[in-house]
Every structure is written in C-alpha cells, then in structure tokens.
Design an enzyme around this catalytic site. Structure first.
Site, PDB file in Angstrom:
ATOM      1  N   VAL A 156      -5.781  -0.118   2.899  1.00  7.42           N
ATOM      2  CA  VAL A 156      -5.871  -1.482   2.712  1.00  7.42           C
ATOM      3  C   VAL A 156      -7.159  -2.483   1.394  1.00  7.42           C
ATOM      4  CG1 VAL A 156      -6.429  -4.164   3.894  1.00  7.42           C
ATOM      5  CG2 VAL A 156      -5.174  -2.723   4.241  1.00  7.42           C
ATOM      6  N   SER A 208     -14.278   0.279   9.071  1.00 11.49           N
ATOM      7  CA  SER A 208     -13.593   1.080   8.041  1.00 11.49           C
ATOM      8  C   SER A 208     -13.945  -0.271   6.629  1.00 11.49           C
ATOM      9  CB  SER A 208     -12.259   0.219   8.773  1.00 11.49           C
ATOM     10  OG  SER A 208     -11.274   0.313   6.887  1.00 11.49           O
ATOM     11  N   ALA A 209     -13.597  -0.260   5.390  1.00 18.41           N
ATOM     12  CA  ALA A 209     -14.416  -0.741   3.744  1.00 18.41           C
ATOM     13  C   ALA A 209     -13.156  -1.889   3.805  1.00 18.41           C
ATOM     14  CB  ALA A 209     -14.196   0.266   3.022  1.00 18.41           C
ATOM     15  N   ASP A 210     -11.726  -2.055   4.986  1.00 10.52           N
ATOM     16  CA  ASP A 210     -10.943  -3.314   4.765  1.00 10.52           C
ATOM     17  C   ASP A 210     -11.793  -4.380   5.224  1.00 10.52           C
ATOM     18  OD1 ASP A 210      -9.241  -1.358   4.845  1.00 10.52           O
ATOM     19  OD2 ASP A 210      -7.990  -1.573   6.407  1.00 10.52           O
ATOM     20  N   LYS A 237      -5.388  -2.519  14.298  1.00  9.02           N
ATOM     21  CA  LYS A 237      -4.699  -1.864  14.171  1.00  9.02           C
ATOM     22  C   LYS A 237      -5.487  -1.827  15.934  1.00  9.02           C
ATOM     23  CE  LYS A 237      -3.474   1.243  10.727  1.00  9.02           C
ATOM     24  NZ  LYS A 237      -4.044   0.725   9.211  1.00  9.02           N
ATOM     25  N   GLU A 287       0.631  -1.462   0.221  1.00 15.65           N
ATOM     26  CA  GLU A 287       0.062  -0.352   0.025  1.00 15.65           C
ATOM     27  C   GLU A 287       0.762   1.000   0.061  1.00 15.65           C
ATOM     28  OE1 GLU A 287      -1.958   1.858   4.006  1.00 15.65           O
ATOM     29  OE2 GLU A 287      -1.694  -0.171   5.468  1.00 15.65           O
TER      30      GLU A 287
END
Length: 307
Positions: A112, A146-148, A165, A31
């Site tokens: 990500v 998160s869209a992750d 995280k 990334e």
C-alpha cells in the site's frame, strides 16, 4: 563546481495508462503484492485481470504498479502481469525499500505505502486495494506498525479498501490514523468494516454515501491546502462476508501458530493470511477476491467523479 543532476528515475507507463494520461482520463492505481504474496497462481492472474476489467467497465483505466528489473512500472502490459503472477522471489517493497529495488535492478511488488508513493509521483489520485496494514496485535511489545499508516498521513492519494486487515488491532489502527490527521470515511455505513467482515464493532469516524460526495470531500481538502491521503473503507458485499465472530476464532488460531513458528516483521501478514486460508478451507480467499473487486468498482467511480 555545479552538482550534477540525478539521473531520471526509470519509470515506464503501460500503453493504456500513457494514453489515459495524455487525454486526461481517470486512472485507478492497483498494488501488486496481492498478486505475488496474496494468492497462488493461476488464481492471482485471474483476479488481477478481473479487477482491471471492473475498473475499465466503470469508465476508468487501471494502473497496476510494480518494480520490474529496476524499472518502476505504472500499469502493466498483459505479458508483464502474467510474468509477475508467476514470479517466486519478488521483493515486497514499501517506502523503506522501493528505492533499493530500483537502484539494485530488482523485481518487487508494491505494498500500500509503495503504491501510494508511485501513484502520487504519476499524478494518480485514487488507489484500490484489499485492506490496509496497521497496528499489529501485541504492538505494545513488538512495535510492529505498518508503514501504510504514516504513508496515508503524508501522501495525497485516496485509498479505497475494505478496512484494516482483521488480523490487526483495529482500535489502535484507527487511533494512529486519527493522530496523524488521516480522514477515515466508511462508504454507505456508520460502522468501520473489518476486511472479511462488514462490521468491526467500531463506529466509523466519518461516513459518506456516494462517490460524488467522496470526490467533493477530497476537492475541498485540496482547496484548503490539507495534504496527506484519505482512507475510504468499503464494506465487503453482504453475500460474501464472513462474520466478525467467526473470523475471530480463525484469527486467534492463526496467531497462535505464528507465535509457535516465531514469525515476525514482513512475514507476519502473509503467514497469517495463508494460515487463515488453510483453516477456512479457502473461504477467506473467496471473500478476499470479492472485496478487492468491490473496492475496484468504488475506486473507479470515485476517480470518474473527481474527473
């Protein structure tokens, strides 16, 4: 009347990645938000170059991904990496806005989720990052997720990280991953790591002890026609970790500052990481760099095993 075909997506491969694709060599995606939003210059360029070299040393080819002036780059030349490291206004692009950055000829660093999209489009099966995003603390009120996590459910890339995280709600993050059918494998441990810390206090859903076993697991998923990605959690080296108990003190303080400053949305993660850097007097960044390098090494080993 025949509908005209859409124009070709402007994708540029670095010379090194193009050569690797031609000969079928293993490639590891990287990334770029860690470069533009994760640490200051010149530390960010030194980190990026060292991570790329670690991947080469393991027999694979690094492909740092970014959008530069509307072109999706799979792998960056040295001059492009240097320029990106000094860019002040790069967008932080995810699934929702990577197409916007391309369409509007913008420069953007990939998160990500966006890196996974680009990697799959380029036929790259393994991606190394620091830590994934997830369910933020207090998400039951803010709905900040998160869209992750949804990207892992839909995009067929192995993501090697040091866990979610630690600023996040890790139990809820694991729950969402399970709900979406994302396999979570901790490398060499039965306990899920927490980014700066080797242990989160939570049992890992799955554990494997070798890159070859991870590659075999992924190959079996493909044979069964199971789509979506895989999350490989790689604990930070013991010599570099900051204990969970100590980090929780720092995170709590950083969260209180974020609330006072009314920080929300995409700004939350970089704000908290910057505050934690201040509170720990730079120790958090040193650990961050160590875990990214550790993840790059494992990702390259998995990519080689897949080959």
């Amino acid at each position: 009347m025949t509908k005209p075909l859409p124009p070709l997506l402007p994708i540029t491969y670095s010379d090194e990645v193009a050569a690797a694709k031609q000969r079928g060599a293993p490639i590891v995606a990287l990334e770029s938000t860690i470069i533009t939003h994760g640490m200051p210059y010149p530390g960010n360029i030194h980190m990026a170059e060292s991570v790329e070299q670690i991947i080469r040393d393991q027999g694979a080819v690094p492909a740092t991904i970014a959008v530069l002036h509307g072109n999706l780059h799979i792998g960056l030349e040295k001059s492009q990496l240097e320029a990106l490291a000094q860019t002040k206004d790069a967008m932080k692009v995810s699934r929702a806005d990577i197409a916007f950055a391309i369409a509007e000829r913008r420069t953007g660093a990939t998160t990500v989720a966006a890196t996974m999209i680009a990697a799959e489009h380029a036929g790259i099966k393994v991606f190394a990052t620091g830590g994934i995003g997830g369910v933020h603390r207090g998400a039951e009120e803010s709905f900040d997720i998160s869209a992750d996590l949804t990207e892992l459910a839909r995009t067929g890339v192995i993501v090697v990280c040091a866990g979610a995280k630690a600023i996040l709600d890790i139990p809820k993050t694991l729950e969402v991953l399970e709900t979406n059918g994302v396999p979570v494998v901790t490398f060499g441990s039965t306990e899920f790591p927490a980014f700066w810390s080797r242990a989160s206090g939570l049992k890992s859903p799955l554990s494997l002890n070798s890159p070859a076993a991870i590659a075999n697991f992924q190959s079996t998923r493909e044979q069964l026609g199971i789509d979506g990605g895989m999350l490989v959690a790689n604990p930070v080296p013991e010599a570099d970790e900051i204990s969970r108990e100590e980090m929780e003190i720092y995170i709590t303080r950083a969260l209180s500052y974020a609330e006072e400053d009314d920080i929300a949305g995409k700004a939350v993660t970089p704000y908290l990481l910057a505050k934690i850097f201040e509170i720990t007097e730079g120790r958090s960044l040193e650990t961050n760099i160590a875990l990214v390098r550790n993840n790059a090494r494992l990702a390259a080993e998995i990519a080689v095993a897949l080959g």
